[in-house]
Design a protein around this motif. Structure first.
Motif, PDB file in Angstrom:
ATOM      1  N   ALA A 134      86.463 111.469  21.578  1.00 38.64           N
ATOM      2  CA  ALA A 134      85.834 110.993  20.515  1.00 38.64           C
ATOM      3  C   ALA A 134      85.573 109.381  20.466  1.00 38.64           C
ATOM      4  CB  ALA A 134      86.724 110.934  19.179  1.00 38.64           C
ATOM      5  N   THR A 135      86.504 108.866  21.401  1.00 39.77           N
ATOM      6  CA  THR A 135      86.146 107.227  21.745  1.00 39.77           C
ATOM      7  C   THR A 135      84.758 107.079  22.379  1.00 39.77           C
ATOM      8  OG1 THR A 135      88.443 106.990  21.899  1.00 39.77           O
ATOM      9  CG2 THR A 135      87.022 105.352  22.814  1.00 39.77           C
ATOM     10  N   ALA A 138      81.821 107.615  19.846  1.00 42.22           N
ATOM     11  CA  ALA A 138      81.629 106.360  18.995  1.00 42.22           C
ATOM     12  C   ALA A 138      81.242 105.341  19.798  1.00 42.22           C
ATOM     13  CB  ALA A 138      83.129 105.877  18.558  1.00 42.22           C
ATOM     14  N   ARG A 139      81.500 105.304  20.981  1.00 42.45           N
ATOM     15  CA  ARG A 139      80.945 104.064  21.853  1.00 42.45           C
ATOM     16  C   ARG A 139      79.460 104.188  22.064  1.00 42.45           C
ATOM     17  NH1 ARG A 139      83.281 105.009  27.064  1.00 42.45           N
ATOM     18  NH2 ARG A 139      85.271 104.223  26.078  1.00 42.45           N
ATOM     19  N   GLY A 141      77.302 106.116  20.205  1.00 43.56           N
ATOM     20  CA  GLY A 141      76.670 106.604  18.863  1.00 43.56           C
ATOM     21  C   GLY A 141      76.216 108.011  18.891  1.00 43.56           C
ATOM     22  N   ALA A 181      87.837 112.191  14.373  1.00 40.94           N
ATOM     23  CA  ALA A 181      86.751 111.429  15.052  1.00 40.94           C
ATOM     24  C   ALA A 181      86.151 110.610  14.214  1.00 40.94           C
ATOM     25  CB  ALA A 181      85.709 112.663  15.350  1.00 40.94           C
ATOM     26  N   VAL A 182      86.074 110.721  12.751  1.00 36.70           N
ATOM     27  CA  VAL A 182      85.782 109.586  11.979  1.00 36.70           C
ATOM     28  C   VAL A 182      86.635 108.349  12.066  1.00 36.70           C
ATOM     29  CG1 VAL A 182      85.439 109.025   9.480  1.00 36.70           C
ATOM     30  CG2 VAL A 182      84.555 111.229  10.296  1.00 36.70           C
ATOM     31  N   GLY A 185      85.627 106.320  14.869  1.00 34.98           N
ATOM     32  CA  GLY A 185      84.250 105.566  14.691  1.00 34.98           C
ATOM     33  C   GLY A 185      83.247 106.269  15.196  1.00 34.98           C
ATOM     34  N   VAL A 186      83.547 107.957  15.244  1.00 37.38           N
ATOM     35  CA  VAL A 186      82.264 108.756  15.274  1.00 37.38           C
ATOM     36  C   VAL A 186      81.286 108.959  14.105  1.00 37.38           C
ATOM     37  CG1 VAL A 186      81.586 111.041  16.248  1.00 37.38           C
ATOM     38  CG2 VAL A 186      83.588 109.910  17.184  1.00 37.38           C
ATOM     39  N   ARG A 187      80.161 108.724  14.220  1.00 34.33           N
ATOM     40  CA  ARG A 187      79.350 108.789  12.888  1.00 34.33           C
ATOM     41  C   ARG A 187      79.658 110.017  12.040  1.00 34.33           C
ATOM     42  NH1 ARG A 187      74.671 110.201  13.652  1.00 34.33           N
ATOM     43  NH2 ARG A 187      74.666 110.538  15.899  1.00 34.33           N
ATOM     44  N   THR A 188      79.908 109.796  10.624  1.00 36.51           N
ATOM     45  CA  THR A 188      80.212 111.042   9.980  1.00 36.51           C
ATOM     46  C   THR A 188      78.881 111.910  10.208  1.00 36.51           C
ATOM     47  OG1 THR A 188      81.347 110.079   8.554  1.00 36.51           O
ATOM     48  CG2 THR A 188      80.641 111.893   7.764  1.00 36.51           C
TER      49      THR A 188
END
Length: 295
Positions: A134-135, A138-139, A141, A181-182, A185-188
């Motif tokens: 997940a990190t 997020a990193r 996008g 995940a949200v 920082g993962v995009r919803t």
């Protein structure tokens, strides 16, 4: 459980947007010498690239590239997995910029390198066995698939597995990972949930999940299904891998009717036709050439 309102449930991957009712085909391209279906037919780069061009022509929206066989087999190091996949990811990114690139990996280190090379989606079929995935998503996008395996480790088969309610367990597990995940920082709008047929499940479980897939769809998260020629199809019909297409397509139609959004498939042209027909019956897609009874 995090619920996503349906009016914000568009799925965005790379430059593509898939709204509700817009079915996406995810074509499988295995860079492995021992895949259960094609036995290494796309292990070499030239064969893999030919496959990519073929499935794009057949209507694939997403290319899913994997470098490790899902089931038991010879160990594959992270370095070897990267070597098998990074050149194809980079080539698709450079030559086919409109195609969404997915990478089928459960390792954050591999996903990091492949996202840098151009991948748009991390297809984690092993339910965050590596929590750093997940990190990584997020990193970069990137999107992320949140799956359910009932706690089974990567590349293991279920033995004597039981659930009080398999669908409830799938919903809790997959949406729980989506919420995590949200928070990471993962995009919803880049998150999908996958009930993960066969993984951590026997055939009865996978049939139950298929029968009640609308309950997972009802959480609001876009649903991915990966059913192509899997064992639950083979055991239901008592057929080997190379004779499971019709059973797969039947399961695909049922899943589409219940609202699944992304369909991971070996047989892209056939899957595309099934999904377009379901979409037309549902009223989400117009027929392509109508003349009967109109003149």
């Amino acid at each position: 459980m995090l619920i996503v309102p349906r009016d914000t449930a568009a799925l965005r991957l790379g430059s593509a947007t898939f709204g509700p009712g817009n079915f996406a085909v995810m074509a499988i391209v295995n860079r492995t010498p021992d895949s259960f279906y094609d036995n290494g037919a796309t292990f070499g780069f030239s064969q893999a690239w030919d496959r990519v061009e073929q499935v794009v022509a057949e209507g694939a929206d997403i290319i899913d590239i994997g470098g490790v066989k899902a089931g038991a087999g010879a160990p594959v190091s992270e370095a070897e997995e990267i070597e098998r996949t990074v050149d194809l990811v980079a080539a698709i990114h450079d030559r086919l910029p409109g195609v969404v690139i997915s990478v089928d990996t459960y390792r954050a280190g591999v996903a990091d390198v492949l996202c840098e090379a151009g991948a748009h989606l991390i297809n984690d079929a092993w339910a965050a066995a590596d929590p750093d995935l997940a990190t990584v998503a997020a990193r970069w996008g990137a999107g992320l698939v949140c799956s359910h395996t009932g706690g089974h480790a990567p590349r293991t088969d279920p033995h004597g597995v039981t659930y009080d309610d398999v669908v409830a367990d799938v919903i809790a597990g997959a949406t729980g990972l989506a919420a995590q995940a949200v928070a990471a920082g993962v995009r919803t709008d880049g998150i999908l949930v996958d009930p993960t047929h066969d993984f951590g499940k026997n055939t009865y479980h996978s049939l139950e999940v298929s029968r009640r897939l609308d309950e997972l769809v009802g959480t609001g998260w876009p649903v991915l299904v990966s059913m192509s020629r899997k064992d639950f199809v083979g055991e239901t019909l008592d057929l080997p891998v190379d004779e499971r297409l019709y059973g797969t397509l039947a399961a695909t139609a049922v899943a589409a009717w219940q609202g699944a959004r992304v369909f991971r498939a070996h047989d892209v042209a056939a899957t595309r036709q099934v999904l377009d027909m379901v979409g037309a019956i549902k009223g989400d897609l117009p027929p392509r050439a109508v003349s009967r009874g109109l003149g």
